[in-house]
Design an enzyme around this catalytic site. Structure first.
Site, mmCIF file in Angstrom:
data_model
loop_
_atom_site.group_PDB
_atom_site.id
_atom_site.type_symbol
_atom_site.label_atom_id
_atom_site.label_comp_id
_atom_site.label_asym_id
_atom_site.label_seq_id
_atom_site.Cartn_x
_atom_site.Cartn_y
_atom_site.Cartn_z
ATOM 1 N N ASP A 26 0.628 6.690 13.470
ATOM 2 C CA ASP A 26 -0.589 7.298 12.925
ATOM 3 C C ASP A 26 -0.756 8.766 13.331
ATOM 4 O O ASP A 26 -1.710 9.412 12.904
ATOM 5 C CB ASP A 26 -1.824 6.504 13.386
ATOM 6 N N CYS A 73 0.859 -1.183 0.000
ATOM 7 C CA CYS A 73 0.000 0.000 0.000
ATOM 8 C C CYS A 73 0.890 1.226 0.000
ATOM 9 O O CYS A 73 2.116 1.107 0.029
ATOM 10 C CB CYS A 73 -0.958 -0.010 1.184
HETATM 11 C C1 UD1 Z 1 -1.927 -1.125 12.444
HETATM 12 C C2 UD1 Z 1 -2.902 0.004 12.213
HETATM 13 C C3 UD1 Z 1 -2.190 1.183 11.595
HETATM 14 C C4 UD1 Z 1 -0.990 1.556 12.428
HETATM 15 C C5 UD1 Z 1 -0.095 0.348 12.690
HETATM 16 C C6 UD1 Z 1 1.072 0.622 13.633
HETATM 17 C C7 UD1 Z 1 -5.058 -1.016 11.681
HETATM 18 C C8 UD1 Z 1 -6.049 -1.261 10.614
HETATM 19 N N1 UD1 Z 1 -3.938 -0.416 11.268
HETATM 20 O O1 UD1 Z 1 -1.454 -1.529 11.164
HETATM 21 O O2 UD1 Z 1 -3.109 2.254 11.516
HETATM 22 O O3 UD1 Z 1 -0.247 2.510 11.704
HETATM 23 O O4 UD1 Z 1 -0.875 -0.708 13.268
HETATM 24 O O5 UD1 Z 1 0.615 1.049 14.859
HETATM 25 O O6 UD1 Z 1 -5.249 -1.334 12.853
HETATM 26 N N2 UD1 Z 1 4.893 -6.307 9.378
HETATM 27 C C9 UD1 Z 1 5.566 -7.371 8.787
HETATM 28 N N3 UD1 Z 1 4.922 -8.573 8.685
HETATM 29 C C10 UD1 Z 1 3.663 -8.759 9.153
HETATM 30 C C11 UD1 Z 1 2.989 -7.680 9.762
HETATM 31 C C12 UD1 Z 1 3.633 -6.471 9.867
HETATM 32 O O7 UD1 Z 1 6.691 -7.235 8.351
HETATM 33 O O8 UD1 Z 1 3.122 -9.872 9.017
HETATM 34 C C13 UD1 Z 1 5.571 -5.001 9.517
HETATM 35 C C14 UD1 Z 1 4.839 -3.889 8.773
HETATM 36 O O9 UD1 Z 1 5.191 -3.837 7.413
HETATM 37 C C15 UD1 Z 1 5.293 -2.670 9.552
HETATM 38 C C16 UD1 Z 1 5.421 -3.205 10.986
HETATM 39 O O10 UD1 Z 1 5.513 -4.610 10.866
HETATM 40 O O11 UD1 Z 1 6.568 -2.236 9.108
HETATM 41 C C17 UD1 Z 1 4.262 -2.849 11.904
HETATM 42 O O12 UD1 Z 1 3.060 -3.208 11.279
HETATM 43 P P1 UD1 Z 1 1.735 -3.568 12.090
HETATM 44 O O13 UD1 Z 1 1.898 -3.176 13.515
HETATM 45 O O14 UD1 Z 1 1.370 -4.960 11.760
HETATM 46 O O15 UD1 Z 1 0.725 -2.569 11.463
HETATM 47 P P2 UD1 Z 1 -0.693 -2.893 10.949
HETATM 48 O O16 UD1 Z 1 -1.330 -3.890 11.871
HETATM 49 O O17 UD1 Z 1 -0.637 -3.178 9.494
#
Ligand code: UD1
Length: 432
Positions: free
Chosen positions: A311, A120
């Site tokens: 955020d 995204c």
């Molecule tokens: C959620 C929130 C978003 C917020 C973020 C961090 C929702 C819908 N979105 O997003 O608004 O900005 O938390 O507080 O609740 N990652 C991986 N592998 C994974 C999952 C994550 O590499 O399987 C990485 C992501 O690319 C990112 C980091 O981990 O760099 C943190 O992501 P994550 O905390 O999972 O964010 P979201 O849950 O996507």
């Protein structure tokens, strides 16, 4: 496409009631897949994202009723039967959180086919941790042609889930699956965000046995079935923080109500450091600033909760564009979360980006211009900048804003902001 026009310079005075948290509401809605009884969610925000997830849930078999309850907007979700375990590409691509139906579908009916969300605008955002967590619970995961095929024909089994780094989405996803797994699950290095505690509280009301949510170790004792429940969505800390920064930017005095200050301590500390007065109270907080005195530059980095929320980063940067001195803002969560920088520059901001670090040299004034919203939080940072810019700022592509901010123009104009929506052509589908 709608646009938002703001004439800067008006002070903000009044009260803003904060809505239920979007990021909590969408995970709570997914929890309704785990039971055949009604889940009643109160304090629901009415947003493009919640409507969108409602449509996906309907396809999966959930009856979704939106109504006005005694305490405002509420949604009643009942999934008597899962009629489909399929979440197609178009739906998941348009809103990543749709991916979170995978775990509950698997837990309830033993199989699911859910599209991978893809990247995204704010970064690659993989889902590998989500899938590893489900595998640790005994799911068989296969990836074909952009889809996750997940199976657990004899049900999920409790397991050890060690997250290599903190992920909000993966922690919530694992929680949504493990509550119905047989036996005990222990998650370590879990995310501690208030939305996780909110989800755990709701699941416990439904009969789940989750302990430790809000800390880095979460223990879940699986149960055979969950029941219906009533749960109030927790207040939106990001919306709260955003309006706190709007008040700080425009000057004046705004009381933020129906919310909490305790989950915004890192932001409040930074606002105080910058010269903003913040008074917490029972029902939220009051933010005060004398616009004749310049803000001071501060340094911060985004971190998992309780650190500074990613955020809120774009909004804080908007605030710093008028501060005295140079502020340094480091983004450590997402790799591409500075899309607001070139747009803020169109208003006269001086910002230099190198890798994950932005240096903001505060200027004396911003000047209104046409700008483009690129993602949800970036777009609201342009609104904040517009509140203090000289002349008119027009934010294009506001469908991003509508995904996450309920009645934004109404809430700000009630406090004296000169802001209005210009209706345009029908909007495209939401996109994160
Ligand atoms: C959620 C929130 C978003 C917020 C973020 C961090 C929702 C819908 N979105 O997003 O608004 O900005 O938390 O507080 O609740 N990652 C991986 N592998 C994974 C999952 C994550 O590499 O399987 C990485 C992501 O690319 C990112 C980091 O981990 O760099 C943190 O992501 P994550 O905390 O999972 O964010 P979201 O849950 O996507």
């Amino acid at each position: 496409m709608d646009r938002i026009a703001i004439i800067g310079g008006a002070r903000l005075t009044g009260e803003i009631p904060i809505s239920g948290a979007k990021n909590s509401a969408i995970k709570l809605m997914a929890a309704s897949l785990l039971t055949d009884e009604p889940l009643r969610l109160t304090n629901m925000p009415r947003l493009a994202d919640t409507r969108f997830l409602g449509r996906l849930l309907q396809r999966l078999g959930t009856e979704v009723i939106e109504r006005d309850g005694p305490d405002g907007a509420e949604t009643l979700l009942t999934t008597r039967e899962v009629v489909s375990g399929f979440a197609p590409y178009d739906l998941v691509r348009q809103m990543r959180a749709s991916f979170n139906v995978l775990g509950p579908l698997l837990a309830r009916s033993g199989q699911a086919k859910v599209s991978l969300p893809g990247g995204c605008t704010i970064g690659a955002r993989p889902v590998d941790l989500h899938l590893k967590a489900l595998e640790a619970l005994g799911a068989r995961i296969d990836l074909h042609e952009g889809y996750v095929y997940a199976q657990a024909p004899r049900g999920l089994k409790g397991g050890q889930i060690e997250f290599p780094f903190v992920s909000v989405g993966a922690t919530e996803h694992a929680l949504l699956a493990a509550v119905l797994a047989e036996g005990q699950t222990v998650m370590t290095n879990a995310a501690c965000e208030p939305e996780i505690t909110d989800l755990a509280e709701c699941l416990n009301k439904m009969g789940a046995k989750v302990a430790g949510a809000g800390t880095s170790t979460i223990r879940i004792e699986g149960v055979r079935r969950l029941t219906g429940a009533t749960h109030a969505v927790l207040p939106d800390r990001i919306e709260t923080g955003t309006y706190a920064m709007a008040a700080a930017m425009a000057g004046g005095e705004v009381r933020l109500t129906r919310t909490r200050s305790d989950f915004l301590t890192t932001l409040i500390d930074k606002l105080v450091e910058a010269g903003v007065e913040v008074v917490p109270h029972n029902d939220g907080l009051t933010v005060r600033r004398d616009p004749s005195r310049r803000l001071k530059a501060v340094e911060l980095e985004t971190d998992p909760y309780p650190g500074f929320a990613t955020d809120l980063q774009a909004q804080f940067m908007a605030l710093m564009t008028l501060a005295e001195g140079e502020s340094v803002i480091r983004e450590t969560i997402f790799e591409n979360r500075f899309m607001h920088v070139p747009e803020l520059a169109r208003l006269g901001a001086e910002i230099a980006v190198q890798g994950g670090e932005a240096r903001v040299r505060g200027v004396e004034t911003l000047e209104g211009a046409q700008v483009m919203a690129t993602d949800l939080r970036a777009s609201v940072s342009l609104v904040i900048a517009g509140l203090a810019a000289r002349g008119e700022t027009v934010v294009n592509r506001v469908y991003h804003l509508d995904r996450g901010f309920e009645r934004l123009e109404e809430k700000l104009s009630a406090c004296g902001a000169q802001i209005r929506r210009i209706k345009g052509e029908p909007e495209p589908q939401v996109e994160e």
